[in-house]
Every structure is written in structure tokens, then in C-alpha cells.
Design a protein around this motif. Structure first.
Motif, PDB file in Angstrom:
ATOM      1  N   LEU A 163      32.413 -38.777  -8.518  1.00  0.00           N
ATOM      2  CA  LEU A 163      32.159 -40.201  -8.729  1.00  0.00           C
ATOM      3  C   LEU A 163      32.768 -41.070  -7.641  1.00  0.00           C
ATOM      4  N   ASP A 164      33.330 -40.441  -6.620  1.00  0.00           N
ATOM      5  CA  ASP A 164      34.100 -41.142  -5.591  1.00  0.00           C
ATOM      6  C   ASP A 164      33.272 -41.296  -4.319  1.00  0.00           C
ATOM      7  N   SER A 165      32.742 -42.484  -4.070  1.00  0.00           N
ATOM      8  CA  SER A 165      31.957 -42.712  -2.853  1.00  0.00           C
ATOM      9  C   SER A 165      32.818 -42.973  -1.612  1.00  0.00           C
ATOM     10  N   PRO A 166      34.062 -43.521  -1.703  1.00  0.00           N
ATOM     11  CA  PRO A 166      34.832 -43.772  -0.486  1.00  0.00           C
ATOM     12  C   PRO A 166      35.200 -42.525   0.314  1.00  0.00           C
ATOM     13  N   HIS A 167      35.089 -41.340  -0.281  1.00  0.00           N
ATOM     14  CA  HIS A 167      35.437 -40.139   0.487  1.00  0.00           C
ATOM     15  C   HIS A 167      34.280 -39.655   1.367  1.00  0.00           C
ATOM     16  N   ALA A 181      29.991 -43.375   7.995  1.00  0.00           N
ATOM     17  CA  ALA A 181      31.079 -43.237   8.967  1.00  0.00           C
ATOM     18  C   ALA A 181      30.764 -44.000  10.244  1.00  0.00           C
ATOM     19  N   ARG A 182      29.520 -43.967  10.670  1.00  0.00           N
ATOM     20  CA  ARG A 182      29.148 -44.657  11.916  1.00  0.00           C
ATOM     21  C   ARG A 182      29.165 -46.170  11.764  1.00  0.00           C
ATOM     22  N   ARG A 183      28.980 -46.668  10.557  1.00  0.00           N
ATOM     23  CA  ARG A 183      28.984 -48.111  10.331  1.00  0.00           C
ATOM     24  C   ARG A 183      30.387 -48.668  10.160  1.00  0.00           C
ATOM     25  N   MET A 184      31.348 -47.832   9.816  1.00  0.00           N
ATOM     26  CA  MET A 184      32.698 -48.293   9.539  1.00  0.00           C
ATOM     27  C   MET A 184      33.414 -48.750  10.801  1.00  0.00           C
ATOM     28  N   LYS A 185      34.222 -49.808  10.633  1.00  0.00           N
ATOM     29  CA  LYS A 185      35.109 -50.279  11.686  1.00  0.00           C
ATOM     30  C   LYS A 185      36.542 -50.182  11.160  1.00  0.00           C
ATOM     31  N   PRO A 186      37.534 -50.271  12.025  1.00  0.00           N
ATOM     32  CA  PRO A 186      38.922 -50.163  11.552  1.00  0.00           C
ATOM     33  C   PRO A 186      39.275 -51.156  10.452  1.00  0.00           C
ATOM     34  N   ASP A 187      38.653 -52.332  10.445  1.00  0.00           N
ATOM     35  CA  ASP A 187      38.970 -53.341   9.435  1.00  0.00           C
ATOM     36  C   ASP A 187      37.854 -53.493   8.387  1.00  0.00           C
ATOM     37  N   SER A 188      37.009 -52.497   8.257  1.00  0.00           N
ATOM     38  CA  SER A 188      35.919 -52.570   7.277  1.00  0.00           C
ATOM     39  C   SER A 188      36.463 -52.650   5.860  1.00  0.00           C
ATOM     40  N   LYS A 189      35.661 -53.288   4.985  1.00  0.00           N
ATOM     41  CA  LYS A 189      36.030 -53.427   3.576  1.00  0.00           C
ATOM     42  C   LYS A 189      34.856 -52.992   2.702  1.00  0.00           C
ATOM     43  N   THR A 206      29.116 -52.017  -1.436  1.00  0.00           N
ATOM     44  CA  THR A 206      28.688 -52.712  -0.225  1.00  0.00           C
ATOM     45  C   THR A 206      29.770 -52.529   0.838  1.00  0.00           C
ATOM     46  N   LEU A 207      29.377 -52.627   2.097  1.00  0.00           N
ATOM     47  CA  LEU A 207      30.314 -52.498   3.204  1.00  0.00           C
ATOM     48  C   LEU A 207      30.291 -53.776   4.021  1.00  0.00           C
ATOM     49  N   ASP A 208      31.456 -54.396   4.165  1.00  0.00           N
ATOM     50  CA  ASP A 208      31.614 -55.605   4.977  1.00  0.00           C
ATOM     51  C   ASP A 208      30.662 -56.718   4.567  1.00  0.00           C
ATOM     52  N   GLY A 209      30.449 -56.865   3.257  1.00  0.00           N
ATOM     53  CA  GLY A 209      29.645 -57.963   2.753  1.00  0.00           C
ATOM     54  C   GLY A 209      28.162 -57.807   2.948  1.00  0.00           C
ATOM     55  N   GLY A 210      27.710 -56.641   3.372  1.00  0.00           N
ATOM     56  CA  GLY A 210      26.286 -56.418   3.582  1.00  0.00           C
ATOM     57  C   GLY A 210      25.545 -56.192   2.273  1.00  0.00           C
ATOM     58  N   ALA A 211      24.293 -55.784   2.389  1.00  0.00           N
ATOM     59  CA  ALA A 211      23.485 -55.506   1.205  1.00  0.00           C
ATOM     60  C   ALA A 211      24.020 -54.266   0.495  1.00  0.00           C
ATOM     61  N   PRO A 212      23.889 -54.221  -0.839  1.00  0.00           N
ATOM     62  CA  PRO A 212      24.338 -53.020  -1.560  1.00  0.00           C
ATOM     63  C   PRO A 212      23.638 -51.773  -1.041  1.00  0.00           C
ATOM     64  N   ALA A 213      24.363 -50.686  -0.996  1.00  0.00           N
ATOM     65  CA  ALA A 213      23.771 -49.422  -0.567  1.00  0.00           C
ATOM     66  C   ALA A 213      22.643 -49.036  -1.518  1.00  0.00           C
ATOM     67  N   ALA A 303      41.390 -50.786  -4.827  1.00  0.00           N
ATOM     68  CA  ALA A 303      40.176 -51.375  -5.400  1.00  0.00           C
ATOM     69  C   ALA A 303      38.972 -50.448  -5.333  1.00  0.00           C
ATOM     70  N   THR A 304      38.897 -49.596  -4.303  1.00  0.00           N
ATOM     71  CA  THR A 304      37.745 -48.698  -4.187  1.00  0.00           C
ATOM     72  C   THR A 304      37.806 -47.521  -5.149  1.00  0.00           C
ATOM     73  N   ASP A 305      38.836 -47.483  -5.985  1.00  0.00           N
ATOM     74  CA  ASP A 305      38.949 -46.433  -6.998  1.00  0.00           C
ATOM     75  C   ASP A 305      38.403 -46.866  -8.353  1.00  0.00           C
ATOM     76  N   ARG A 306      37.681 -47.940  -8.409  1.00  0.00           N
ATOM     77  CA  ARG A 306      37.235 -48.492  -9.690  1.00  0.00           C
ATOM     78  C   ARG A 306      36.464 -47.466 -10.525  1.00  0.00           C
ATOM     79  N   ALA A 307      35.553 -46.732  -9.898  1.00  0.00           N
ATOM     80  CA  ALA A 307      34.725 -45.794 -10.655  1.00  0.00           C
ATOM     81  C   ALA A 307      35.550 -44.634 -11.191  1.00  0.00           C
ATOM     82  N   THR A 308      36.382 -44.052 -10.344  1.00  0.00           N
ATOM     83  CA  THR A 308      37.161 -42.902 -10.798  1.00  0.00           C
ATOM     84  C   THR A 308      38.178 -43.305 -11.852  1.00  0.00           C
ATOM     85  N   LEU A 309      38.726 -44.510 -11.739  1.00  0.00           N
ATOM     86  CA  LEU A 309      39.674 -44.967 -12.751  1.00  0.00           C
ATOM     87  C   LEU A 309      38.981 -45.269 -14.077  1.00  0.00           C
TER      88      LEU A 309
END
Length: 337
Positions: A163-167, A181-189, A206-213, A303-309
């Protein structure tokens, strides 16, 4: 016999336990939450599930054989049991049927759906409902592929991983996590959303305020995951069930469904790719300590652990309450800042 299932927070639930193709003419023994179960088919191919322990001297019924009458014969003294657990014959001890009733084996409710065998984890009772089987697994024109292997891990750690998408951009950077991985930047959220569903919840990000995946994960309560893979004008959904064997082992049951690449050898190539993704997760999950998912306060979460929690809180509440039905997930967990 129920202690293991209750200890795993796994009593009174439907779960797949085996692939249909694994159960043929011979009995098939397995362990579910520490409880021994035997699956067998009668002459019409209908499957039954019994406690894999003869009520006479406790030996495994799965070491026996199925007769022409569809009854399972114990390998020790030849006692025979029907699909409903009734003892139909005790060699060398003739007795009327009403007396043999006290020698019955314990049954488990079982269903065969979507190429899997589902067991309800309350022995000796009728199931109050039916298993929630994804409709795509029984949809005409869809290629369905089944695979299973056992990990040295507790089922809760395996379930949280699924259930963990951040990994994805780290564990799977060479496969399905590459685009992220290619879209991520050091300060991505990454922003996570968890939405309740009738069978668990759906998580999107979503990554960096973009459209939902376009891809999303769903938790199929209690131990299933569904991944929707976005392909224009095509259907592709992956399913995983993390089936507890015992406190240290989990059977990972993978089902791939799609409406394209259904012909060999291309189908086999894609199916092997799905196994590769699964193996990328294995070493990481097996290294988790403590082995079982601990209370939320014992690990540092973000915060990115919402689903697993959300899953973990459900599990810990269910385990605390034993076999009583827990409250459904109605909202995403909140996290301290």
C-alpha cells in the motif's frame, strides 16, 4: 486452533489461500495463521476445506487420499470424512451413523472464485457473507495469471509495503518506479489522499502540486491490494494478497489481469516482469524489524505514510478486539506536524 488466527487479527475473515490449479486429485495441506487446513476435491471437482488434523489421533489428513466417493481418508487408521466433515467410516469399529457424528472433522467455509480458493477463517460455522472477489478476475476476454511464493515476513509488513507508493522511485526505480524517479527533484513534495471504499480504501497521490497520478492503489480488506495501471484504451490491474502462514511467514499471492498481450510468448514475458517487481520488494520487506508492524507511536512516520498508517490502525484495533468485527475505515489518519 483459533489462537493463531486471532493473534494475527485474522479471525472471521475471507482470504484466498491457494490457487485453483494447486489443488488436484491429491489433498493439499497449508497453514493459515498457524491453523492447519487441508483442501481436497470430490469426484465432481468441488473443493472442501477441513482442519488438517484427524480428530482421532491428530495426524495430518493431507497425508491421506481422496476415495472414489469423494471422502478424505486419514493415512493413520483409515477414518473417512465427507466434504461436510462427517465421519462416514471407522474401520474395525462398526457403529450407527448417529454415533459416528461425534467423530466428525472440523470444516472451514470455502469458495472457488477467480482462479483462487477462498477460506473463511471461522471453523465449524457458516460464513455470514461471500468473499469480495474483484469482478475483473472473472470477466470474459481478460487474461488472468496467478502466481504465489512465500516470504520470511509478517503479513502486516508485506501488506503495508503493497500500500506504500512513496517507495516506488527507490525500490522500483529500474522498473515501475522509473517514471516517478525521473520526475523527482531534491525538494519535491508528494501529497497523499486516502478515500474510504466499501472494501477498504483507495489511495492517490500528486507530485509537486501536479495532477493526481492516473495510477492508484486500493486496499481490499483485510489483506489484499489492487494496483490500477493506466494504459490508454487498455485494462490492466494487478492484485496481491498477503496471506499469513505464521508469525514469520507470508504467502504472497499475485494475480495479473489484462485485456492485451494474451498470447505466448509475449504474455510470459510480461508475467515474468511482474515477478521481477515482486522480488524487488522481498529483500526490503524481509529486513523489517520488528517483524510485525508495531504501534504507530513506536516508529517515526511522515505525511506520505497516510495509507500504511490507515491500514496499521485498522489492524491494531482489530487485533485488540480479537475476533469481534472492527469498525470500518471511515477516514484517513491524521498525523502530528
Amino acid at each position: 486452533m483459533l489462537d493463531g488466527l486471532a493473534d494475527e487479527g485474522f479471525a472471521d475473515l475471507w482470504t484466498p489461500v491457494a490457487m485453483s490449479k494447486e489443488v488436484g486429485k491429491a489433498p493439499y495441506g497449508l497453514t493459515l495463521g498457524g491453523a492447519r487446513i487441508v483442501l481436497f476435491r470430490d469426484q465432481q471437482g468441488r473443493v472442501s476445506a477441513l482442519h488438517d488434523q484427524c480428530p482421532h489421533r491428530g495426524v495430518k489428513l493431507s497425508l491421506g487420499k481422496v476415495g472414489k466417493d469423494g471422502c478424505l481418508e486419514c493415512p493413520f487408521h483409515g477414518w473417512r470424512f465427507a466434504s461436510d466433515g462427517a465421519c462416514t467410516h471407522i474401520p474395525l469399529n462398526p457403529m450407527p451413523e448417529e454415533k459416528r457424528r461425534r467423530y466428525a472433522a472440523t470444516t472451514f467455509p470455502v469458495r472457488e472464485r477467480g482462479g483462487l480458493l477462498w477460506v473463511y477463517t471461522r471453523p465449524g460455522a457458516e460464513a455470514p457473507d461471500e468473499p469480495s472477489v474483484p469482478s475483473v478476475m472473472e470477466q470474459p476476454g481478460v487474461h488472468v495469471w496467478h502466481y504465489a511464493e512465500t516470504w520470511n515476513a509478517h503479513w502486516t509488513r508485506a501488506m503495508e509495503n503493497m500500500l506504500d507508493s512513496p517507495h516506488l522511485p527507490f525500490v522500483h526505480r529500474r522498473t515501475i518506479g522509473g517514471p516517478l524517479a525521473r520526475r523527482m527533484k531534491p525538494d519535491s513534495k508528494m501529497e497523499m489522499e486516502v478515500h474510504p471504499t466499501p472494501t477498504g480504501f483507495r489511495t492517490t497521490w500528486t507530485l509537486d502540486g501536479g495532477a493526481p497520478a492516473e495510477a492508484y492503489l486500493e486496499w481490499l480488506r483485510p489483506n489484499g491490494m489492487s494496483l490500477n495501471v493506466p494504459i490508454p484504451n487498455r485494462l490492466m490491474r494487478l492484485f496481491m494478497w498477503c496471506v499469513p502462514v505464521d508469525a514469520d511467514h507470508t504467502r504472497m499471492m499475485l494475480v495479473s489481469t489484462r485485456d492485451f498481450l494474451k498470447v505466448q510468448p509475449l504474455a510470459a514475458l510480461l508475467d515474468r516482469f511482474n515477478k521481477r517487481i515482486l522480488r524487488e520488494d522481498q529483500a526490503v520487506v524481509e529486513s523489517s524489524y520488528p517483524v510485525e508492524s508495531p504501534p504507530v507511536s513506536e516508529e517515526r512516520s511522515v505525511a506520505t505514510d497516510r495509507a500504511t498508517l490507515a491500514f496499521r490502525r485498522w489492524y491494531l484495533e482489530r487485533k485488540k478486539r480479537g475476533s469481534q468485527e472492527p469498525t470500518a475505515v471511515t477516514e484517513a489518519p491524521t498525523l502530528a506536524s
